[in-house]
Design a protein around this motif. Structure first.
Motif, PDB file in Angstrom:
ATOM      1  N   ALA A   1       0.982  14.713 -16.343  1.00 12.64           N
ATOM      2  CA  ALA A   1      -0.311  14.805 -15.648  1.00 12.64           C
ATOM      3  C   ALA A   1      -0.326  13.852 -14.460  1.00 12.64           C
ATOM      4  CB  ALA A   1      -1.431  14.466 -16.615  1.00 12.64           C
ATOM      5  N   TYR A   2      -1.045  14.262 -13.422  1.00 14.04           N
ATOM      6  CA  TYR A   2      -1.173  13.433 -12.211  1.00 14.04           C
ATOM      7  C   TYR A   2      -1.603  12.004 -12.543  1.00 14.04           C
ATOM      8  CZ  TYR A   2      -4.149  11.334  -8.659  1.00 14.04           C
ATOM      9  OH  TYR A   2      -4.778  10.426  -7.845  1.00 14.04           O
ATOM     10  N   ASN A   3      -2.618  11.847 -13.426  1.00 18.22           N
ATOM     11  CA  ASN A   3      -3.129  10.497 -13.709  1.00 18.22           C
ATOM     12  C   ASN A   3      -2.052   9.584 -14.305  1.00 18.22           C
ATOM     13  OD1 ASN A   3      -5.906  10.546 -12.860  1.00 18.22           O
ATOM     14  ND2 ASN A   3      -6.239  12.048 -14.487  1.00 18.22           N
TER      15      ASN A   3
ATOM     16  N   ILE B   1       6.320  11.035  -2.550  1.00 22.17           N
ATOM     17  CA  ILE B   1       6.070  12.477  -2.597  1.00 22.17           C
ATOM     18  C   ILE B   1       5.728  12.850  -4.038  1.00 22.17           C
ATOM     19  CG2 ILE B   1       7.091  14.762  -2.269  1.00 22.17           C
ATOM     20  CD1 ILE B   1       6.724  13.440   0.426  1.00 22.17           C
ATOM     21  N   GLU B   2       4.529  13.392  -4.226  1.00 20.78           N
ATOM     22  CA  GLU B   2       4.050  13.674  -5.583  1.00 20.78           C
ATOM     23  C   GLU B   2       4.379  15.125  -5.971  1.00 20.78           C
ATOM     24  OE1 GLU B   2       0.149  11.743  -6.192  1.00 20.78           O
ATOM     25  OE2 GLU B   2       1.478  10.032  -6.498  1.00 20.78           O
ATOM     26  N   ASP B   3       5.654  15.320  -6.260  1.00 23.48           N
ATOM     27  CA  ASP B   3       6.139  16.673  -6.576  1.00 23.48           C
ATOM     28  C   ASP B   3       6.328  16.853  -8.086  1.00 23.48           C
ATOM     29  OD1 ASP B   3       8.180  14.820  -6.637  1.00 23.48           O
ATOM     30  OD2 ASP B   3       9.677  16.071  -5.677  1.00 23.48           O
TER      31      ASP B   3
ATOM     32  N   ALA C   1       1.375   9.972 -13.910  1.00 24.43           N
ATOM     33  CA  ALA C   1       2.450   9.751 -12.932  1.00 24.43           C
ATOM     34  C   ALA C   1       2.017   8.748 -11.850  1.00 24.43           C
ATOM     35  CB  ALA C   1       2.841  11.085 -12.310  1.00 24.43           C
ATOM     36  N   VAL C   2       0.799   8.919 -11.361  1.00 24.23           N
ATOM     37  CA  VAL C   2       0.339   8.083 -10.255  1.00 24.23           C
ATOM     38  C   VAL C   2       0.254   6.612 -10.695  1.00 24.23           C
ATOM     39  CG1 VAL C   2      -2.193   8.201 -10.506  1.00 24.23           C
ATOM     40  CG2 VAL C   2      -1.196   8.321  -8.267  1.00 24.23           C
ATOM     41  N   VAL C   3      -0.218   6.369 -11.910  1.00 25.61           N
ATOM     42  CA  VAL C   3      -0.366   4.987 -12.382  1.00 25.61           C
ATOM     43  C   VAL C   3       1.009   4.358 -12.631  1.00 25.61           C
ATOM     44  CG1 VAL C   3      -1.172   3.585 -14.343  1.00 25.61           C
ATOM     45  CG2 VAL C   3      -2.690   5.281 -13.303  1.00 25.61           C
TER      46      VAL C   3
ATOM     47  N   ASP D   1     -12.130  12.183  -2.616  1.00 24.02           N
ATOM     48  CA  ASP D   1     -12.059  13.232  -3.647  1.00 24.02           C
ATOM     49  C   ASP D   1     -11.439  12.690  -4.927  1.00 24.02           C
ATOM     50  OD1 ASP D   1      -9.714  12.944  -2.089  1.00 24.02           O
ATOM     51  OD2 ASP D   1      -8.956  14.900  -2.704  1.00 24.02           O
ATOM     52  N   LEU D   2     -10.736  11.551  -4.831  1.00 24.21           N
ATOM     53  CA  LEU D   2     -10.077  11.003  -6.020  1.00 24.21           C
ATOM     54  C   LEU D   2     -10.920   9.935  -6.724  1.00 24.21           C
ATOM     55  CD1 LEU D   2      -6.542  11.153  -4.474  1.00 24.21           C
ATOM     56  CD2 LEU D   2      -7.322  12.467  -6.442  1.00 24.21           C
ATOM     57  N   LEU D   3     -12.158   9.744  -6.249  1.00 19.48           N
ATOM     58  CA  LEU D   3     -13.054   8.775  -6.922  1.00 19.48           C
ATOM     59  C   LEU D   3     -13.201   9.072  -8.416  1.00 19.48           C
ATOM     60  CD1 LEU D   3     -15.990   8.213  -4.390  1.00 19.48           C
ATOM     61  CD2 LEU D   3     -14.607   6.419  -5.434  1.00 19.48           C
TER      62      LEU D   3
ATOM     63  N   GLY E   1       0.850  -1.194   0.000  1.00 18.98           N
ATOM     64  CA  GLY E   1       0.000   0.000   0.000  1.00 18.98           C
ATOM     65  C   GLY E   1       0.882   1.239   0.000  1.00 18.98           C
ATOM     66  N   ARG E   2       0.252   2.396  -0.078  1.00 17.07           N
ATOM     67  CA  ARG E   2       1.067   3.630  -0.110  1.00 17.07           C
ATOM     68  C   ARG E   2       0.256   4.847   0.293  1.00 17.07           C
ATOM     69  NH1 ARG E   2      -2.115   6.707  -3.313  1.00 17.07           N
ATOM     70  NH2 ARG E   2      -2.153   6.174  -5.501  1.00 17.07           N
ATOM     71  N   PHE E   3       0.998   5.892   0.687  1.00 12.93           N
ATOM     72  CA  PHE E   3       0.423   7.216   0.919  1.00 12.93           C
ATOM     73  C   PHE E   3       1.203   8.138  -0.008  1.00 12.93           C
ATOM     74  CE2 PHE E   3       0.660  11.187   3.629  1.00 12.93           C
ATOM     75  CZ  PHE E   3      -0.626  11.623   3.306  1.00 12.93           C
ATOM     76  N   ALA E   4       0.488   8.978  -0.761  1.00 13.08           N
ATOM     77  CA  ALA E   4       1.155   9.740  -1.825  1.00 13.08           C
ATOM     78  C   ALA E   4       0.817  11.234  -1.743  1.00 13.08           C
ATOM     79  CB  ALA E   4       0.732   9.162  -3.180  1.00 13.08           C
ATOM     80  N   PRO E   5       1.343  11.921  -0.728  1.00 13.42           N
ATOM     81  CA  PRO E   5       0.996  13.346  -0.587  1.00 13.42           C
ATOM     82  C   PRO E   5       1.678  14.243  -1.617  1.00 13.42           C
ATOM     83  CG  PRO E   5       2.649  12.730   1.048  1.00 13.42           C
ATOM     84  CD  PRO E   5       2.272  11.464   0.324  1.00 13.42           C
ATOM     85  N   SER E   6       1.002  15.323  -1.983  1.00 15.10           N
ATOM     86  CA  SER E   6       1.613  16.360  -2.820  1.00 15.10           C
ATOM     87  C   SER E   6       2.191  17.405  -1.863  1.00 15.10           C
ATOM     88  CB  SER E   6       0.551  17.035  -3.693  1.00 15.10           C
ATOM     89  OG  SER E   6      -0.141  16.055  -4.421  1.00 15.10           O
ATOM     90  N   PRO E   7       3.403  17.876  -2.126  1.00 11.17           N
ATOM     91  CA  PRO E   7       4.022  18.823  -1.172  1.00 11.17           C
ATOM     92  C   PRO E   7       3.554  20.257  -1.370  1.00 11.17           C
ATOM     93  CG  PRO E   7       5.587  18.227  -2.871  1.00 11.17           C
ATOM     94  CD  PRO E   7       4.320  17.491  -3.190  1.00 11.17           C
TER      95      PRO E   7
ATOM     96  N   VAL F   1      -5.433   3.101  -1.085  1.00 14.04           N
ATOM     97  CA  VAL F   1      -6.345   3.635  -0.070  1.00 14.04           C
ATOM     98  C   VAL F   1      -6.107   5.140  -0.041  1.00 14.04           C
ATOM     99  CG1 VAL F   1      -7.054   3.534   2.351  1.00 14.04           C
ATOM    100  CG2 VAL F   1      -6.082   1.498   1.260  1.00 14.04           C
ATOM    101  N   ARG F   2      -7.134   5.933  -0.311  1.00 15.60           N
ATOM    102  CA  ARG F   2      -6.962   7.388  -0.379  1.00 15.60           C
ATOM    103  C   ARG F   2      -8.312   8.059  -0.174  1.00 15.60           C
ATOM    104  NH1 ARG F   2      -5.622   7.349  -6.902  1.00 15.60           N
ATOM    105  NH2 ARG F   2      -7.662   6.581  -7.560  1.00 15.60           N
ATOM    106  N   GLY F   3      -8.344   9.368  -0.257  1.00 15.17           N
ATOM    107  CA  GLY F   3      -9.575  10.107  -0.005  1.00 15.17           C
ATOM    108  C   GLY F   3     -10.569  10.006  -1.158  1.00 15.17           C
TER     109      GLY F   3
END
Ligand code: GLU
Length: 297
Positions: free
Chosen positions: A174-176, A44-46, A178-180, A196-198, A8-14, A192-194
């Motif tokens: 784009a975020y989509n 870190i999603e920079d 990079a994240v994938v 808002d990203l549905l 799993g992961r947590f991927a915050p933007s700074p 597992v995330r908020g």
């Protein structure tokens, strides 16, 4: 690989310090991973320098550590992953799954706000243009998916048909995309995330399918809102959570996720509280709403 195969992961933007909403996402993803004897990674999603705040990455990492949320493996920075993103872009291009587009936001707005694939056959050059994925190459548009907390999620049909941007006109990824690519490279098995990203999840599943990769499972946690529809965010100046005195906020985040810590445990350290929470973590106790209002988060 983790002992159980779960990653799993947590991927915050700074874009600022951690606030209560981001703590909830960090905590939920940590507990889900640890309760499955899995690994929990931090990324870190920079990739969006204009939105970044100096020192935010270091501050986020220090805050996670103050809350006892220790990550496995080294922290990955998206700003250092461009070779991987370029590889994916090359593969999309070779298979004619992407195309360049010069439509401005203004033009798209005039056409009703949805991009209707106007540049698909125009064979524009990459220079000064955005790069879009050709969603029509999918066997079927992604109109729904199963979320382990929210259940069957139905996505907006028109948005599912929209060729979305994977590299921006200004050259930023784009975020989509990079994240994938990062989740694939890091072997992430569950996201597992908020909540808002549905809406972005359909686009991400689309990329997994076009790349011929297995889609991870998804859990979208309720968002912390201060009034209906208004999420707590760095943009609306949510307060940074307290690093000096983490226990009250940690207990509040656990309660938000449906887990009340017994009095005997809640006097201890963050680590002992988290140990209790890992043992007692139960996804069925987490509220299934997409948002929950807190008056003073
Ligand atoms: N970086 C995103 C954010 O801070 C989260 C991305 C994700 O979890 O997929 O909102």
């Amino acid at each position: 690989m983790s002992q159980s195969g779960y990653i799993g992961r947590f991927a915050p933007s700074p874009s600022g310090s951690l606030h209560f909403g981001s703590l909830v996402a960090a905590l939920g993803s940590y507990l889900q991973a640890k309760s499955k004897q899995g690994k929990w990674l931090v990324r870190i999603e920079d990739i969006d320098p204009p939105r970044e705040v100096d020192g935010a990455s270091e501050d986020i990492l220090a805050t996670l550590s103050a809350y006892g949320l220790h990550h496995d493996d080294r922290v990955i920075y998206q700003s250092q992953q461009s070779t991987h993103y370029e590889q994916a872009l090359k593969a999309f291009k070779q298979q004619q799954l992407s195309y360049n587009c010069d439509c401005t936001r203004k033009i798209i707005k005039q056409q009703g706000g949805l991009y209707l694939g106007y540049c698909r056959e125009r064979a524009l050059s990459a220079e000064d243009n955005a790069l879009r994925i050709n969603v029509a190459k999918l066997a079927q548009p992604i109109t729904h998916f199963y979320d382990l907390l929210q259940g069957e999620v139905t996505l907006n049909k028109q948005q599912a048909d929209e060729d979305f941007i994977i590299k921006r006109k200004d050259g930023l990824y784009a975020y989509n995309l990079a994240v994938v690519i990062d989740d694939i490279n890091q072997g992430v098995t569950e996201i597992v995330r908020g909540a808002d990203l549905l809406p972005t999840t359909g686009k991400q599943i689309c990329l997994y399918q076009l790349l011929g990769q297995k889609t991870p499972s998804y859990i979208h946690l309720p968002l912390v809102v201060t009034e209906p529809g208004l999420k707590l965010s760095k943009q609306n100046h949510a307060l940074a959570i307290d690093k000096q005195n983490p226990i009250p906020t940690l207990l509040k985040a656990l309660a938000f996720l449906g887990h009340e810590v017994p009095a005997l445990v809640n006097k201890g350290s963050c680590e002992s509280i988290l140990n209790w929470a890992v043992k007692n973590w139960c996804l069925t106790k987490v509220p299934k709403q997409t948002e929950i209002q807190l008056l003073s988060p």
